[in-house]
Design a protein around this motif. Sequence first.
Motif, short mmCIF file in Angstrom:
data_model
loop_
_atom_site.label_atom_id
_atom_site.label_comp_id
_atom_site.label_asym_id
_atom_site.label_seq_id
_atom_site.Cartn_x
_atom_site.Cartn_y
_atom_site.Cartn_z
N THR A 88 0.83 -1.21 0.00
CA THR A 88 0.00 0.00 0.00
C THR A 88 0.86 1.25 0.00
O THR A 88 0.57 2.23 -0.70
CB THR A 88 -0.93 0.00 1.23
OG1 THR A 88 -1.68 -1.21 1.27
CG2 THR A 88 -1.90 1.18 1.17
N ILE A 91 2.22 1.85 -3.43
CA ILE A 91 1.19 2.42 -4.31
C ILE A 91 1.05 3.91 -4.08
O ILE A 91 0.97 4.70 -5.02
CB ILE A 91 -0.15 1.69 -4.09
CG1 ILE A 91 -0.05 0.24 -4.57
CG2 ILE A 91 -1.28 2.43 -4.80
CD1 ILE A 91 -1.26 -0.60 -4.24
N PHE A 92 1.05 4.34 -2.82
CA PHE A 92 0.97 5.77 -2.52
C PHE A 92 2.19 6.51 -3.05
O PHE A 92 2.09 7.66 -3.46
CB PHE A 92 0.85 5.98 -1.01
CG PHE A 92 -0.56 5.96 -0.51
CD1 PHE A 92 -1.38 7.06 -0.66
CD2 PHE A 92 -1.08 4.84 0.11
CE1 PHE A 92 -2.68 7.05 -0.20
CE2 PHE A 92 -2.38 4.81 0.56
CZ PHE A 92 -3.19 5.92 0.41
N TRP A 101 -9.56 5.90 -5.92
CA TRP A 101 -8.83 4.70 -5.53
C TRP A 101 -8.22 4.82 -4.15
O TRP A 101 -8.03 3.81 -3.45
CB TRP A 101 -7.71 4.40 -6.54
CG TRP A 101 -6.62 5.43 -6.55
CD1 TRP A 101 -6.54 6.54 -7.33
CD2 TRP A 101 -5.45 5.45 -5.72
NE1 TRP A 101 -5.40 7.26 -7.06
CE2 TRP A 101 -4.71 6.61 -6.06
CE3 TRP A 101 -4.97 4.61 -4.72
CZ2 TRP A 101 -3.51 6.95 -5.43
CZ3 TRP A 101 -3.77 4.94 -4.09
CH2 TRP A 101 -3.06 6.09 -4.45
N VAL A 102 -7.90 6.06 -3.74
CA VAL A 102 -7.18 6.22 -2.49
C VAL A 102 -8.03 5.79 -1.30
O VAL A 102 -7.51 5.28 -0.31
CB VAL A 102 -6.71 7.69 -2.34
CG1 VAL A 102 -7.85 8.61 -1.95
CG2 VAL A 102 -5.61 7.78 -1.29
N ALA A 105 -7.76 2.10 -1.12
CA ALA A 105 -6.44 1.71 -0.63
C ALA A 105 -6.33 1.89 0.88
O ALA A 105 -5.80 1.02 1.59
CB ALA A 105 -5.36 2.54 -1.33
N PHE A 109 -5.84 -0.82 3.82
CA PHE A 109 -4.77 -0.61 4.80
C PHE A 109 -5.29 -0.79 6.22
O PHE A 109 -4.65 -1.44 7.06
CB PHE A 109 -4.18 0.79 4.61
CG PHE A 109 -3.07 1.14 5.56
CD1 PHE A 109 -1.77 0.77 5.29
CD2 PHE A 109 -3.34 1.86 6.71
CE1 PHE A 109 -0.74 1.09 6.16
CE2 PHE A 109 -2.32 2.20 7.60
CZ PHE A 109 -1.02 1.82 7.32
#
Length: 283
Positions: A88, A91-92, A101-102, A105, A109
Motif C-alpha cells: 500500500t 502504491i501511494f 482509488w485512495v 487503498a 490498509f
Amino acid sequence: MTQAPRSLLRHPLFWVGILYFAEGFPLGLFYDLFPVHFRQQGVSLSEIGLLSLLGLAWTLKFLWAPAVDHYRHHRRWMASVDLGMALTMVIFALYADLGAWVWVAIGIFTLLSATNDIAIDGYTIEMLKSRELGIANGLRIGFYRVGMLAAGMMLILSDVIGWTLTYLSAGLLFLLLAASCLGAPAEALRSPRATTLRLGQELAQIFRHPAAAATVMGLLLLTLWLIDRVTHWSAAISGFWGWIALLAAIPIATAAWRGRAAKGRGEERGPAVGARPIGERGA
C-alpha cells in the motif's frame, strides 16, 4: 559472548516491544501522515474528516478475530499483513493523484492493520506467562506509542525528502517488520477445543442481544455510507437506502424476538461475545 543476543531474541518481552511497535506504527500513519498529505493535495477538510470512518475496521475487527484465532499461524498473519501494508505504501509512492482509488487503498490498509492487531494480541497472550503480564502491559503501551511516534517522524521526514521517498521509507519499515515477525519464537501447538468460539458462534452470540446487533449494524451502515460517498451507488439504485435500512432492521428485530422468547422461557443468556473460560487460552 554469543549467548546474550540469542537469549534476548528468545525473550518474550523483547518480542512484545517489537510487535506492539508494529501495531502502533500503522495507526500513527492513519491519523498523522494521511490527513496532512491529503490536505497538502487539496482534499477538503470535510473529506479528511470522513477519513476517520475508515478506521471502523479497528472497531469491527472482533467480527473476524475468531477466524484468525481458529486458523492460528499468528506469525504468518502478521508477516502477510505487513507485506500488504508495505505494498500500500508503494502504491501511494507511485501514484501522486489522489482519486477515488485512495479511499479503497486506505480501507484495505486499515483492514490489514486491524488484522495485524488481532494476530499480535493472540500471539502475545499465548506466549506470555501470567507472571510476565504486568511488565508486558507496560511495554505494550510504551512501544505502541513509540510506533505512533515513528509515524510522526515520517511526517517530519516528508518535509525533507518529499512524499514519494517518505512512503517508500514506510514501506521498507513494514518489510523489516514482516521479516521480524517470521523470526519470532514459534507458537506452541494447540489442538482445537470445543470451548473455543468459532466465527459463526461469535456472530450468533452478538445477534442474541438487540443492542449489540444494533451497534454492529449501525457501524456497518456507517461504513457503507462512506463507500457510497465515493462510489455514489445510491444514485443509481432507486430506494437504495430504504432497502439497506430494511435489511439492517431484520437482524435487529430477530435478535429482539429471540431475546424476548428466551426470557419468556426463562433461559439464561449465553456467554459474552468473545468470552471463554479462564485458563482456556492456550499457553
